[in-house]
Design a protein around this motif. Structure first.
Motif, mmCIF file in Angstrom:
data_model
loop_
_atom_site.group_PDB
_atom_site.id
_atom_site.type_symbol
_atom_site.label_atom_id
_atom_site.label_comp_id
_atom_site.label_asym_id
_atom_site.label_seq_id
_atom_site.Cartn_x
_atom_site.Cartn_y
_atom_site.Cartn_z
ATOM 1 N N ARG A 246 37.508 58.013 32.172
ATOM 2 C CA ARG A 246 38.527 57.213 31.490
ATOM 3 C C ARG A 246 38.573 57.547 30.004
ATOM 4 O O ARG A 246 39.652 57.617 29.410
ATOM 5 C CB ARG A 246 38.220 55.723 31.686
ATOM 6 N N PHE A 247 37.418 57.771 29.391
ATOM 7 C CA PHE A 247 37.390 58.164 27.987
ATOM 8 C C PHE A 247 38.051 59.526 27.783
ATOM 9 O O PHE A 247 38.759 59.742 26.791
ATOM 10 C CB PHE A 247 35.946 58.214 27.479
ATOM 11 N N ARG A 248 37.825 60.441 28.708
ATOM 12 C CA ARG A 248 38.435 61.763 28.585
ATOM 13 C C ARG A 248 39.955 61.663 28.679
ATOM 14 O O ARG A 248 40.684 62.265 27.873
ATOM 15 C CB ARG A 248 37.894 62.679 29.690
ATOM 16 N N ILE A 249 40.449 60.875 29.637
ATOM 17 C CA ILE A 249 41.905 60.709 29.779
ATOM 18 C C ILE A 249 42.484 60.016 28.553
ATOM 19 O O ILE A 249 43.567 60.372 28.059
ATOM 20 C CB ILE A 249 42.215 59.919 31.061
ATOM 21 N N LEU A 250 41.766 59.021 28.037
ATOM 22 C CA LEU A 250 42.248 58.309 26.852
ATOM 23 C C LEU A 250 42.304 59.224 25.636
ATOM 24 O O LEU A 250 43.243 59.132 24.828
ATOM 25 C CB LEU A 250 41.328 57.114 26.576
ATOM 26 N N SER A 251 41.314 60.115 25.496
ATOM 27 C CA SER A 251 41.333 61.062 24.376
ATOM 28 C C SER A 251 42.523 62.008 24.483
ATOM 29 O O SER A 251 43.198 62.296 23.479
ATOM 30 C CB SER A 251 40.031 61.856 24.346
ATOM 31 N N GLU A 252 42.814 62.487 25.682
ATOM 32 C CA GLU A 252 43.977 63.357 25.866
ATOM 33 C C GLU A 252 45.278 62.601 25.576
ATOM 34 O O GLU A 252 46.202 63.158 24.965
ATOM 35 C CB GLU A 252 43.989 63.907 27.293
ATOM 36 N N ALA A 253 45.345 61.346 25.992
ATOM 37 C CA ALA A 253 46.552 60.558 25.731
ATOM 38 C C ALA A 253 46.748 60.314 24.242
ATOM 39 O O ALA A 253 47.883 60.332 23.743
ATOM 40 C CB ALA A 253 46.477 59.233 26.488
ATOM 41 N N ARG A 254 45.655 60.103 23.505
ATOM 42 C CA ARG A 254 45.767 59.899 22.068
ATOM 43 C C ARG A 254 46.243 61.163 21.359
ATOM 44 O O ARG A 254 46.993 61.091 20.386
ATOM 45 C CB ARG A 254 44.422 59.446 21.489
ATOM 46 N N VAL A 255 45.821 62.319 21.856
ATOM 47 C CA VAL A 255 46.298 63.577 21.272
ATOM 48 C C VAL A 255 47.795 63.739 21.515
ATOM 49 O O VAL A 255 48.560 64.126 20.613
ATOM 50 C CB VAL A 255 45.507 64.761 21.849
ATOM 51 N N LEU A 256 48.242 63.430 22.722
ATOM 52 C CA LEU A 256 49.661 63.585 23.045
ATOM 53 C C LEU A 256 50.542 62.575 22.303
ATOM 54 O O LEU A 256 51.717 62.855 22.052
ATOM 55 C CB LEU A 256 49.860 63.434 24.561
ATOM 56 N N LYS B 193 53.483 49.068 20.287
ATOM 57 C CA LYS B 193 53.456 48.875 21.736
ATOM 58 C C LYS B 193 53.678 50.186 22.476
ATOM 59 O O LYS B 193 53.080 50.439 23.531
ATOM 60 C CB LYS B 193 54.536 47.848 22.125
ATOM 61 N N ILE B 194 54.534 51.044 21.925
ATOM 62 C CA ILE B 194 54.856 52.298 22.598
ATOM 63 C C ILE B 194 53.686 53.276 22.545
ATOM 64 O O ILE B 194 53.332 53.907 23.549
ATOM 65 C CB ILE B 194 56.122 52.917 21.973
ATOM 66 N N VAL B 195 53.078 53.433 21.353
ATOM 67 C CA VAL B 195 52.048 54.464 21.184
ATOM 68 C C VAL B 195 50.663 53.986 21.588
ATOM 69 O O VAL B 195 49.740 54.802 21.667
ATOM 70 C CB VAL B 195 52.019 54.953 19.715
ATOM 71 N N ARG B 196 50.497 52.694 21.852
ATOM 72 C CA ARG B 196 49.187 52.184 22.256
ATOM 73 C C ARG B 196 49.044 52.322 23.764
ATOM 74 O O ARG B 196 49.645 51.585 24.533
ATOM 75 C CB ARG B 196 49.036 50.727 21.829
ATOM 76 N N ILE B 197 48.236 53.253 24.177
ATOM 77 C CA ILE B 197 48.065 53.575 25.592
ATOM 78 C C ILE B 197 46.734 53.016 26.074
ATOM 79 O O ILE B 197 45.686 53.220 25.450
ATOM 80 C CB ILE B 197 48.120 55.102 25.812
ATOM 81 N N ARG B 198 46.776 52.303 27.169
ATOM 82 C CA ARG B 198 45.566 51.756 27.779
ATOM 83 C C ARG B 198 45.286 52.491 29.090
ATOM 84 O O ARG B 198 46.194 52.701 29.887
ATOM 85 C CB ARG B 198 45.721 50.256 28.055
ATOM 86 N N VAL B 199 44.035 52.853 29.267
ATOM 87 C CA VAL B 199 43.625 53.571 30.478
ATOM 88 C C VAL B 199 42.568 52.749 31.185
ATOM 89 O O VAL B 199 41.579 52.358 30.565
ATOM 90 C CB VAL B 199 43.083 54.977 30.132
#
Length: 321
Positions: free
Chosen positions: A246-256, A315-321
């Motif tokens: 989940r941390f890995r996916i969240l890091s990728e989402a923050r980069v995107l 709200k748009i850029v805050r991604i929860r995994v």
């Protein structure tokens, strides 16, 4: 609109009173703590002479009126948990009085300046919210550090269980080996268990203090294993793997989503920067927004729309995994 000297004196005296109450709030708590430690050091004979209850009595404030207000509903408990999660040692009463002092200061500044009617409520709520914003930032950073350290703690518990240790011993190892905040929170849980609290209740209290999904997964796994049986070490290994994925996916989402966050910051700062630039190169250009009634309404509408835009972008850029 200017205010008279009596009103200014009233606000000044009110600020002094609130500041004095904050000092009283902090000082009484320290004296009570020193007195309690002294009584404990004198032995059970002195402590038993008084009708002391083993249940810890929670006091939100040393000021009776404020204590009654905070204890009437769940506000005092919510603020207490908020401060506890941020690891802030300030009492609930002192925190509330500090917020009130800053809010009244904003009201005094806005009333003294008096050029723009909307400035007074903005300063009142803005300065009053500063303690909440500071504590919220500390709480968010502390919980973020906990989430980063938590997979290593779960791995340490799993290895200790495979070595034949009991769950309480594994938790004690985490309390001694892991840095704060993970080590500190597990130390509290192990001390509660040593004082007679069931391990399940200790972990439930840990879940309440650290309200993040990863801790809830861990506590649920431990409770289910104790009730139904199973290999807890294997369960914790799977939980650790899920958390790290989940941390890995969240890091990728923050980069995107980095471009969207930078665009949001630029859109928020652009009106402020342009206002400053126009004030320098054309000092009287924006005076109509302050002197004319329609300009005041337009300026207030712009501030409201900016707040709505900030919340929408967040709200748009805050991604929860």
């Amino acid at each position: 609109m200017n205010i008279g000297a009596p009103i200014l004196v009233f606000f000044a005296v009110l600020l002094l009173v609130l500041g004095g109450l904050i000092l009283i709030e902090s000082g009484r708590g320290d004296r009570r703590l020193r007195t309690r430690i002294k009584e404990m050091g004198e032995g059970p004979a002195v402590a038993g002479a008084r009708d002391l209850d083993l249940i810890r009595l929670r006091r939100y404030s040393e000021i009776p009126v404020l204590e009654r207000l905070l204890s009437a509903g769940k506000l005092g408990e919510a603020i207490s948990l908020f401060l506890l999660q941020a690891n802030v040692s300030m009492s609930v009463g002192a925190f509330v009085l500090l917020s009130l002092t800053l809010a009244v200061s904003g009201l005094l500044i806005g009333a003294y300046v008096g050029r723009l009617a909307i400035a007074t409520p903005i300063l009142f709520f803005g300065l009053g919210a500063i303690p909440f914003l500071v504590v919220a930032r500390k709480r968010r950073r502390r919980l973020q550090r906990f989430m980063e350290q938590f997979p290593d703690a779960l791995e340490l518990i799993a290895n200790a269980l495979r070595a034949g240790m009991a769950l309480s011993g594994a938790l004690r190892i985490v309390a001694h080996e892991m840095p704060n905040p993970v080590g500190g929170e597990f130390w509290v849980a192990t001390e509660e268990h040593n004082l007679g609290l069931d391990i399940k209740e200790s972990l439930m209290r840990l879940n309440r203090r650290v309200d993040i999904p990863d801790v809830r997964f861990f506590v649920t796994a431990v409770v289910l294993q104790r009730e139904t049986g199973g290999n807890l070490a294997e369960i914790l290994d799977n939980t650790t793997s899920i958390i790290r994925d989940r941390f890995r996916i969240l890091s990728e989402a923050r980069v995107l989503s980095a471009q969207g966050r930078l665009s949001g910051v630029a859109l928020v700062l652009l009106p402020i920067v342009m206002t400053g630039v126009l004030s320098v190169i054309a000092p009287g250009y924006l005076n109509i927004l302050v002197t004319d009634q329609a300009g005041k309404y337009m300026l207030g509408a712009c501030l409201v729309l900016m707040v709505i835009g900030i919340l929408a972008i967040r709200k748009i850029v805050r991604i929860r995994v």
